[in-house]
Design a protein around this motif. Structure first.
Motif, PDB file in Angstrom:
ATOM      1  N   LEU A 139       0.830  -1.209   0.000  1.00  0.00           N
ATOM      2  CA  LEU A 139       0.000   0.000   0.000  1.00  0.00           C
ATOM      3  C   LEU A 139       0.860   1.253   0.000  1.00  0.00           C
ATOM      4  CD1 LEU A 139      -3.149   0.463   0.183  1.00  0.00           C
ATOM      5  CD2 LEU A 139      -2.768   0.988   2.600  1.00  0.00           C
ATOM      6  N   PHE A 140       0.528   2.184  -0.908  1.00  0.00           N
ATOM      7  CA  PHE A 140       1.225   3.464  -1.006  1.00  0.00           C
ATOM      8  C   PHE A 140       0.210   4.601  -0.958  1.00  0.00           C
ATOM      9  CE2 PHE A 140       4.072   0.519  -3.166  1.00  0.00           C
ATOM     10  CZ  PHE A 140       5.317   0.882  -2.677  1.00  0.00           C
ATOM     11  N   GLU A 141       0.713   5.790  -0.648  1.00  0.00           N
ATOM     12  CA  GLU A 141      -0.148   6.965  -0.749  1.00  0.00           C
ATOM     13  C   GLU A 141      -0.530   7.180  -2.215  1.00  0.00           C
ATOM     14  OE1 GLU A 141       1.390  10.967  -0.371  1.00  0.00           O
ATOM     15  OE2 GLU A 141       3.430  10.295  -0.823  1.00  0.00           O
ATOM     16  N   TYR A 142      -1.670   7.798  -2.430  1.00  0.00           N
ATOM     17  CA  TYR A 142      -2.088   8.169  -3.776  1.00  0.00           C
ATOM     18  C   TYR A 142      -1.628   9.596  -4.034  1.00  0.00           C
ATOM     19  CZ  TYR A 142      -5.080   9.602  -7.651  1.00  0.00           C
ATOM     20  OH  TYR A 142      -5.542  10.082  -8.862  1.00  0.00           O
ATOM     21  N   ILE A 143      -0.887   9.782  -5.105  1.00  0.00           N
ATOM     22  CA  ILE A 143      -0.394  11.119  -5.453  1.00  0.00           C
ATOM     23  C   ILE A 143      -1.453  11.838  -6.282  1.00  0.00           C
ATOM     24  CG2 ILE A 143       1.420  12.465  -6.603  1.00  0.00           C
ATOM     25  CD1 ILE A 143       2.531  10.958  -4.233  1.00  0.00           C
ATOM     26  N   GLU A 144      -2.109  12.814  -5.665  1.00  0.00           N
ATOM     27  CA  GLU A 144      -3.054  13.657  -6.413  1.00  0.00           C
ATOM     28  C   GLU A 144      -2.247  14.474  -7.424  1.00  0.00           C
ATOM     29  OE1 GLU A 144      -6.275  13.645  -6.137  1.00  0.00           O
ATOM     30  OE2 GLU A 144      -6.715  12.778  -4.171  1.00  0.00           O
ATOM     31  N   GLY A 145      -2.925  15.194  -8.279  1.00  0.00           N
ATOM     32  CA  GLY A 145      -2.204  16.006  -9.263  1.00  0.00           C
ATOM     33  C   GLY A 145      -2.423  15.458 -10.656  1.00  0.00           C
ATOM     34  N   ARG A 146      -1.375  15.494 -11.465  1.00  0.00           N
ATOM     35  CA  ARG A 146      -1.508  15.074 -12.866  1.00  0.00           C
ATOM     36  C   ARG A 146      -0.191  14.495 -13.364  1.00  0.00           C
ATOM     37  NH1 ARG A 146       1.217  18.465 -16.174  1.00  0.00           N
ATOM     38  NH2 ARG A 146       1.797  20.511 -15.381  1.00  0.00           N
ATOM     39  N   ASP A 147      -0.276  13.827 -14.541  1.00  0.00           N
ATOM     40  CA  ASP A 147       0.961  13.315 -15.130  1.00  0.00           C
ATOM     41  C   ASP A 147       1.630  14.434 -15.947  1.00  0.00           C
ATOM     42  OD1 ASP A 147      -0.296  13.449 -17.634  1.00  0.00           O
ATOM     43  OD2 ASP A 147      -0.882  11.344 -17.615  1.00  0.00           O
ATOM     44  N   LYS A 183       2.067  14.785 -19.323  1.00  0.00           N
ATOM     45  CA  LYS A 183       1.810  14.644 -20.757  1.00  0.00           C
ATOM     46  C   LYS A 183       1.393  15.942 -21.451  1.00  0.00           C
ATOM     47  CE  LYS A 183       1.009   9.836 -21.616  1.00  0.00           C
ATOM     48  NZ  LYS A 183       0.210   8.892 -22.394  1.00  0.00           N
ATOM     49  N   ARG A 184       1.317  17.024 -20.696  1.00  0.00           N
ATOM     50  CA  ARG A 184       0.915  18.295 -21.319  1.00  0.00           C
ATOM     51  C   ARG A 184       1.978  18.776 -22.303  1.00  0.00           C
ATOM     52  NH1 ARG A 184      -1.336  22.108 -16.391  1.00  0.00           N
ATOM     53  NH2 ARG A 184      -3.205  20.890 -15.897  1.00  0.00           N
ATOM     54  N   LYS A 185       1.500  19.430 -23.370  1.00  0.00           N
ATOM     55  CA  LYS A 185       2.453  20.045 -24.305  1.00  0.00           C
ATOM     56  C   LYS A 185       3.044  21.282 -23.640  1.00  0.00           C
ATOM     57  CE  LYS A 185       0.723  18.485 -28.755  1.00  0.00           C
ATOM     58  NZ  LYS A 185       0.173  18.893 -30.060  1.00  0.00           N
ATOM     59  N   GLY A 186       4.316  21.538 -23.925  1.00  0.00           N
ATOM     60  CA  GLY A 186       4.956  22.722 -23.355  1.00  0.00           C
ATOM     61  C   GLY A 186       5.140  22.595 -21.856  1.00  0.00           C
ATOM     62  N   GLU A 187       5.434  21.373 -21.387  1.00  0.00           N
ATOM     63  CA  GLU A 187       5.637  21.141 -19.954  1.00  0.00           C
ATOM     64  C   GLU A 187       6.803  21.987 -19.446  1.00  0.00           C
ATOM     65  OE1 GLU A 187       3.925  20.229 -17.210  1.00  0.00           O
ATOM     66  OE2 GLU A 187       3.441  18.371 -18.254  1.00  0.00           O
ATOM     67  N   LYS A 188       6.725  22.428 -18.198  1.00  0.00           N
ATOM     68  CA  LYS A 188       7.786  23.254 -17.611  1.00  0.00           C
ATOM     69  C   LYS A 188       9.137  22.554 -17.725  1.00  0.00           C
ATOM     70  CE  LYS A 188       5.284  25.773 -13.979  1.00  0.00           C
ATOM     71  NZ  LYS A 188       5.211  25.951 -12.519  1.00  0.00           N
ATOM     72  N   THR A 189      10.148  23.300 -18.174  1.00  0.00           N
ATOM     73  CA  THR A 189      11.473  22.679 -18.309  1.00  0.00           C
ATOM     74  C   THR A 189      12.064  22.323 -16.950  1.00  0.00           C
ATOM     75  OG1 THR A 189      12.458  24.895 -18.460  1.00  0.00           O
ATOM     76  CG2 THR A 189      12.020  23.743 -20.527  1.00  0.00           C
ATOM     77  N   ASP A 190      11.626  23.025 -15.905  1.00  0.00           N
ATOM     78  CA  ASP A 190      12.103  22.691 -14.553  1.00  0.00           C
ATOM     79  C   ASP A 190      11.679  21.285 -14.171  1.00  0.00           C
ATOM     80  OD1 ASP A 190      13.358  25.052 -14.191  1.00  0.00           O
ATOM     81  OD2 ASP A 190      11.882  25.948 -12.845  1.00  0.00           O
ATOM     82  N   TYR A 191      10.517  20.850 -14.661  1.00  0.00           N
ATOM     83  CA  TYR A 191      10.053  19.493 -14.377  1.00  0.00           C
ATOM     84  C   TYR A 191      10.959  18.465 -15.049  1.00  0.00           C
ATOM     85  CZ  TYR A 191       5.640  21.518 -12.624  1.00  0.00           C
ATOM     86  OH  TYR A 191       4.697  22.226 -11.912  1.00  0.00           O
ATOM     87  N   PHE A 209       5.297   9.678 -14.200  1.00  0.00           N
ATOM     88  CA  PHE A 209       5.596  10.695 -13.191  1.00  0.00           C
ATOM     89  C   PHE A 209       4.335  11.516 -12.941  1.00  0.00           C
ATOM     90  CE2 PHE A 209       9.573   9.602 -15.170  1.00  0.00           C
ATOM     91  CZ  PHE A 209      10.496   9.621 -14.128  1.00  0.00           C
ATOM     92  N   ARG A 210       4.235  12.066 -11.740  1.00  0.00           N
ATOM     93  CA  ARG A 210       3.115  12.964 -11.442  1.00  0.00           C
ATOM     94  C   ARG A 210       3.651  14.220 -10.759  1.00  0.00           C
ATOM     95  NH1 ARG A 210      -1.777  10.949 -12.487  1.00  0.00           N
ATOM     96  NH2 ARG A 210      -3.006  12.347 -11.192  1.00  0.00           N
ATOM     97  N   VAL A 211       2.944  15.320 -10.993  1.00  0.00           N
ATOM     98  CA  VAL A 211       3.318  16.572 -10.338  1.00  0.00           C
ATOM     99  C   VAL A 211       2.208  16.944  -9.354  1.00  0.00           C
ATOM    100  CG1 VAL A 211       2.385  17.905 -12.297  1.00  0.00           C
ATOM    101  CG2 VAL A 211       3.926  19.003 -10.682  1.00  0.00           C
ATOM    102  N   ARG A 212       2.621  17.215  -8.121  1.00  0.00           N
ATOM    103  CA  ARG A 212       1.704  17.651  -7.069  1.00  0.00           C
ATOM    104  C   ARG A 212       2.336  18.842  -6.364  1.00  0.00           C
ATOM    105  NH1 ARG A 212       0.497  13.465  -2.286  1.00  0.00           N
ATOM    106  NH2 ARG A 212       2.643  14.004  -1.754  1.00  0.00           N
ATOM    107  N   ASN A 213       1.649  19.972  -6.374  1.00  0.00           N
ATOM    108  CA  ASN A 213       2.197  21.199  -5.762  1.00  0.00           C
ATOM    109  C   ASN A 213       3.599  21.514  -6.272  1.00  0.00           C
ATOM    110  OD1 ASN A 213      -0.167  21.361  -4.224  1.00  0.00           O
ATOM    111  ND2 ASN A 213       0.719  20.109  -2.584  1.00  0.00           N
ATOM    112  N   ASN A 214       3.765  21.420  -7.592  1.00  0.00           N
ATOM    113  CA  ASN A 214       5.048  21.713  -8.260  1.00  0.00           C
ATOM    114  C   ASN A 214       6.172  20.757  -7.886  1.00  0.00           C
ATOM    115  OD1 ASN A 214       4.435  23.823 -10.028  1.00  0.00           O
ATOM    116  ND2 ASN A 214       4.477  25.316  -8.367  1.00  0.00           N
ATOM    117  N   LYS A 215       5.850  19.628  -7.308  1.00  0.00           N
ATOM    118  CA  LYS A 215       6.861  18.632  -6.935  1.00  0.00           C
ATOM    119  C   LYS A 215       6.634  17.374  -7.762  1.00  0.00           C
ATOM    120  CE  LYS A 215       8.717  16.353  -2.797  1.00  0.00           C
ATOM    121  NZ  LYS A 215      10.118  16.593  -3.124  1.00  0.00           N
TER     122      LYS A 215
END
Length: 297
Positions: A79-87, A89-97, A191-197
């Protein structure tokens, strides 16, 4: 709070997990579990050793902040925590990510697997010549989803195989590659991003492999553009030394990746001709003497 695994497994509602684009994991082990208005990720493992391996990975990497929080193991269920947020796959994803992806792979690659050998390449190559395949669980599920009934065929000649294996062994002896913890599938849906992490949620992609396989896959697929490649490498270098990844070493790893991809494509009914063309091109390049240069400069 202490998690009551037994109670959650017994009373919680589970369903297969899908990415934001509707794709499901090819092993079928990942599930979304809901209990008392809380979401969890439940991995129903085929074997106890796999479940224990996930627990081991959590103990090793959770402290670095990119891993979903491990909440417990009950037999073959993890069992793991569920990471809310999104994957990603967006176009023009932040380069910092993208830079953060590089950091994550740099951290994972720091750790070696002692006394471990890697024989998968030889097996996959042999299958491509003989036409006799031993399908993995991922292959079986992919074939079922695509309703593929036909048997996979042999696509490489003995001459091609001989050349591939010759170059592989020459480079392996010359480069002495290390077997390390490796993120074998650095793709946007893993990968998923949650609160910019950024979090690596596809923990099953971490396996003992030749160092650099994840870098190669990123550059060949997700990181094709110069900017993505640049940001990824910047991130990796922040956490790990990249001097090993010379142009010659990259060719060695790319060859492994291409044979792996070819093997999967043949068995799952995908168009494998572009991969064969790339392999033939690689063999021709590897035959041509050149002065290895660093690809990460």
């Amino acid at each position: 709070p202490i998690i009551n695994m037994k109670e959650i497994l017994k009373k919680g509602k589970t369903k297969p997990i899908f990415s934001d684009s509707g794709e499901g994991g090819l092993t079928g082990e990942t599930n979304l579990l809901e209990y008392k208005n809380k979401k969890y990720i439940l991995r129903k493992c085929e074997t106890l050793s796999k479940a224990k391996y996930y627990e081991h990975l959590s103990n090793k990497f959770e402290k670095y902040g990119f891993f979903p929080k491990f909440l417990g193991r009950f037999g073959k269920n993890v069992l793991f925590e569920y990471i809310e947020g999104r994957d990603l796959k967006r176009k023009g994803e932040k380069t910092d990510y993208i830079r953060d992806i590089g950091k994550i792979l740099g951290i994972i690659n720091k750790f070696s697997f002692e006394n471990r050998t890697e024989n998968l390449f030889n097996k996959q190559l042999k299958e491509c010549i003989s036409g006799k395949y031993e399908p993995s669980l991922k292959v079986k599920i992919a074939r079922k989803r695509r309703n593929i009934q036909s048997k996979p065929i042999k696509v490489l000649t003995k001459t091609q195989s001989k050349e591939i294996l010759k170059k592989f062994n020459q480079l392996k002896e010359k480069l002495s590659p290390k077997i390390v913890y490796e993120c074998t599938d650095p793709t946007p849906s893993n990968f998923r991003v949650r609160n910019n992490k950024i979090y690596l949620v596809d923990i099953e992609s971490i396996k003992p492999k030749y160092k650099g396989l994840g870098i190669s896959k990123f550059i060949l697929e997700w990181g094709k553009t110069p900017l993505k490649k640049k940001k990824f490498i910047e991130g990796y270098k922040e956490k790990s030394n990249l001097s090993f990844f010379t142009e010659e070493y990259k060719k060695f790893i790319d060859l492994i990746f291409l044979v792996q991809r070819l093997n999967f494509q043949i068995q799952t009914g995908k168009d494998y001709n572009p991969t064969i063309e790339k392999i033939n091109k690689f063999i021709w390049i590897l035959k041509t003497p050149n002065n290895p240069q660093h690809s990460n400069s």
